[in-house]
Design a protein around this motif. Sequence first.
Motif, PDB file in Angstrom:
ATOM      1  N   SER A  47       0.866  -1.184   0.000  1.00 35.08           N
ATOM      2  CA  SER A  47       0.000   0.000   0.000  1.00 35.08           C
ATOM      3  C   SER A  47       0.898   1.226   0.000  1.00 35.08           C
ATOM      4  O   SER A  47       1.830   1.322   0.796  1.00 35.08           O
ATOM      5  CB  SER A  47      -0.898   0.032   1.244  1.00 35.08           C
ATOM      6  N   HIS A  48       0.605   2.161  -0.875  1.00 41.80           N
ATOM      7  CA  HIS A  48       1.416   3.365  -1.006  1.00 41.80           C
ATOM      8  C   HIS A  48       0.522   4.586  -0.831  1.00 41.80           C
ATOM      9  O   HIS A  48      -0.477   4.738  -1.536  1.00 41.80           O
ATOM     10  CB  HIS A  48       2.105   3.393  -2.383  1.00 41.80           C
ATOM     11  N   PHE A  49       0.867   5.437   0.113  1.00 42.39           N
ATOM     12  CA  PHE A  49       0.091   6.638   0.415  1.00 42.39           C
ATOM     13  C   PHE A  49       0.836   7.870  -0.092  1.00 42.39           C
ATOM     14  O   PHE A  49       2.047   7.979   0.075  1.00 42.39           O
ATOM     15  CB  PHE A  49      -0.112   6.773   1.931  1.00 42.39           C
ATOM     16  N   PHE A  50       0.080   8.772  -0.658  1.00 43.35           N
ATOM     17  CA  PHE A  50       0.617  10.046  -1.124  1.00 43.35           C
ATOM     18  C   PHE A  50      -0.236  11.145  -0.501  1.00 43.35           C
ATOM     19  O   PHE A  50      -1.465  11.111  -0.623  1.00 43.35           O
ATOM     20  CB  PHE A  50       0.565  10.130  -2.657  1.00 43.35           C
ATOM     21  N   PHE A  51       0.403  12.090   0.168  1.00 40.38           N
ATOM     22  CA  PHE A  51      -0.318  13.141   0.887  1.00 40.38           C
ATOM     23  C   PHE A  51      -0.093  14.492   0.228  1.00 40.38           C
ATOM     24  O   PHE A  51       1.029  14.830  -0.156  1.00 40.38           O
ATOM     25  CB  PHE A  51       0.145  13.213   2.348  1.00 40.38           C
ATOM     26  N   VAL A  66      -1.258  -2.491  -4.410  1.00 44.52           N
ATOM     27  CA  VAL A  66      -0.817  -3.490  -5.380  1.00 44.52           C
ATOM     28  C   VAL A  66      -0.816  -4.844  -4.682  1.00 44.52           C
ATOM     29  O   VAL A  66      -0.899  -4.931  -3.449  1.00 44.52           O
ATOM     30  CB  VAL A  66       0.586  -3.165  -5.957  1.00 44.52           C
ATOM     31  N   GLY A  67      -0.714  -5.899  -5.465  1.00 41.31           N
ATOM     32  CA  GLY A  67      -0.618  -7.240  -4.883  1.00 41.31           C
ATOM     33  C   GLY A  67      -1.734  -7.550  -3.914  1.00 41.31           C
ATOM     34  O   GLY A  67      -2.900  -7.247  -4.153  1.00 41.31           O
ATOM     35  N   ASP A  68      -1.358  -8.151  -2.772  1.00 41.83           N
ATOM     36  CA  ASP A  68      -2.355  -8.601  -1.799  1.00 41.83           C
ATOM     37  C   ASP A  68      -3.008  -7.472  -1.004  1.00 41.83           C
ATOM     38  O   ASP A  68      -3.932  -7.711  -0.225  1.00 41.83           O
ATOM     39  CB  ASP A  68      -1.761  -9.641  -0.850  1.00 41.83           C
ATOM     40  N   ALA A  69      -2.580  -6.246  -1.196  1.00 43.33           N
ATOM     41  CA  ALA A  69      -3.210  -5.114  -0.500  1.00 43.33           C
ATOM     42  C   ALA A  69      -4.518  -4.696  -1.168  1.00 43.33           C
ATOM     43  O   ALA A  69      -5.308  -3.967  -0.581  1.00 43.33           O
ATOM     44  CB  ALA A  69      -2.255  -3.925  -0.449  1.00 43.33           C
ATOM     45  N   VAL A  74      -8.184  -8.390  -9.541  1.00 46.36           N
ATOM     46  CA  VAL A  74      -8.748  -8.366 -10.887  1.00 46.36           C
ATOM     47  C   VAL A  74      -7.810  -9.041 -11.880  1.00 46.36           C
ATOM     48  O   VAL A  74      -8.188  -9.953 -12.593  1.00 46.36           O
ATOM     49  CB  VAL A  74      -9.061  -6.914 -11.318  1.00 46.36           C
ATOM     50  N   LYS A  75      -6.570  -8.567 -11.927  1.00 45.34           N
ATOM     51  CA  LYS A  75      -5.555  -9.121 -12.823  1.00 45.34           C
ATOM     52  C   LYS A  75      -4.220  -9.073 -12.093  1.00 45.34           C
ATOM     53  O   LYS A  75      -4.005  -8.222 -11.226  1.00 45.34           O
ATOM     54  CB  LYS A  75      -5.452  -8.311 -14.114  1.00 45.34           C
ATOM     55  N   PRO A  76      -3.288  -9.932 -12.451  1.00 45.58           N
ATOM     56  CA  PRO A  76      -1.992  -9.950 -11.760  1.00 45.58           C
ATOM     57  C   PRO A  76      -1.220  -8.625 -11.847  1.00 45.58           C
ATOM     58  O   PRO A  76      -0.488  -8.281 -10.923  1.00 45.58           O
ATOM     59  CB  PRO A  76      -1.216 -11.064 -12.467  1.00 45.58           C
ATOM     60  N   ASN A  77      -1.384  -7.869 -12.929  1.00 49.88           N
ATOM     61  CA  ASN A  77      -0.621  -6.633 -13.091  1.00 49.88           C
ATOM     62  C   ASN A  77      -1.464  -5.389 -12.779  1.00 49.88           C
ATOM     63  O   ASN A  77      -1.080  -4.278 -13.117  1.00 49.88           O
ATOM     64  CB  ASN A  77      -0.073  -6.540 -14.509  1.00 49.88           C
ATOM     65  N   ALA A  78      -2.621  -5.570 -12.145  1.00 51.35           N
ATOM     66  CA  ALA A  78      -3.504  -4.442 -11.838  1.00 51.35           C
ATOM     67  C   ALA A  78      -3.089  -3.753 -10.537  1.00 51.35           C
ATOM     68  O   ALA A  78      -2.338  -4.319  -9.731  1.00 51.35           O
ATOM     69  CB  ALA A  78      -4.949  -4.940 -11.706  1.00 51.35           C
TER      70      ALA A  78
END
Length: 83
Positions: A47-51, A66-69, A74-78
């Motif tokens: 998980s990436h946060f931008f403030f 991304v990934g498991d977060a 939906v898709k592996p590269n989503a």
Amino acid sequence: MADIFMPSRETFKTTFDEYTATDDMAKFLQENYETDKLLAEINNPNSHFFFLMVAGEAAGYLKVNVGDAQTEQVKPNAFEVEL
């Protein structure tokens, strides 16, 4: 100590409050914006946060999962943008 998560709660409430029953909004905020849950999300490397900072205070944010977060796989590269 200041509530560092107040901007995220306020953003969600402001955006969806007029479309949501008062009790439902209160329950959602309590369950999904609880401090320990948000801290776990911040500490998740997927998980990436931008403030957005204005005059030294958080005025908004963007969360990218991304990934498991992701809440839905939906898709592996989503990736997922979440408020």
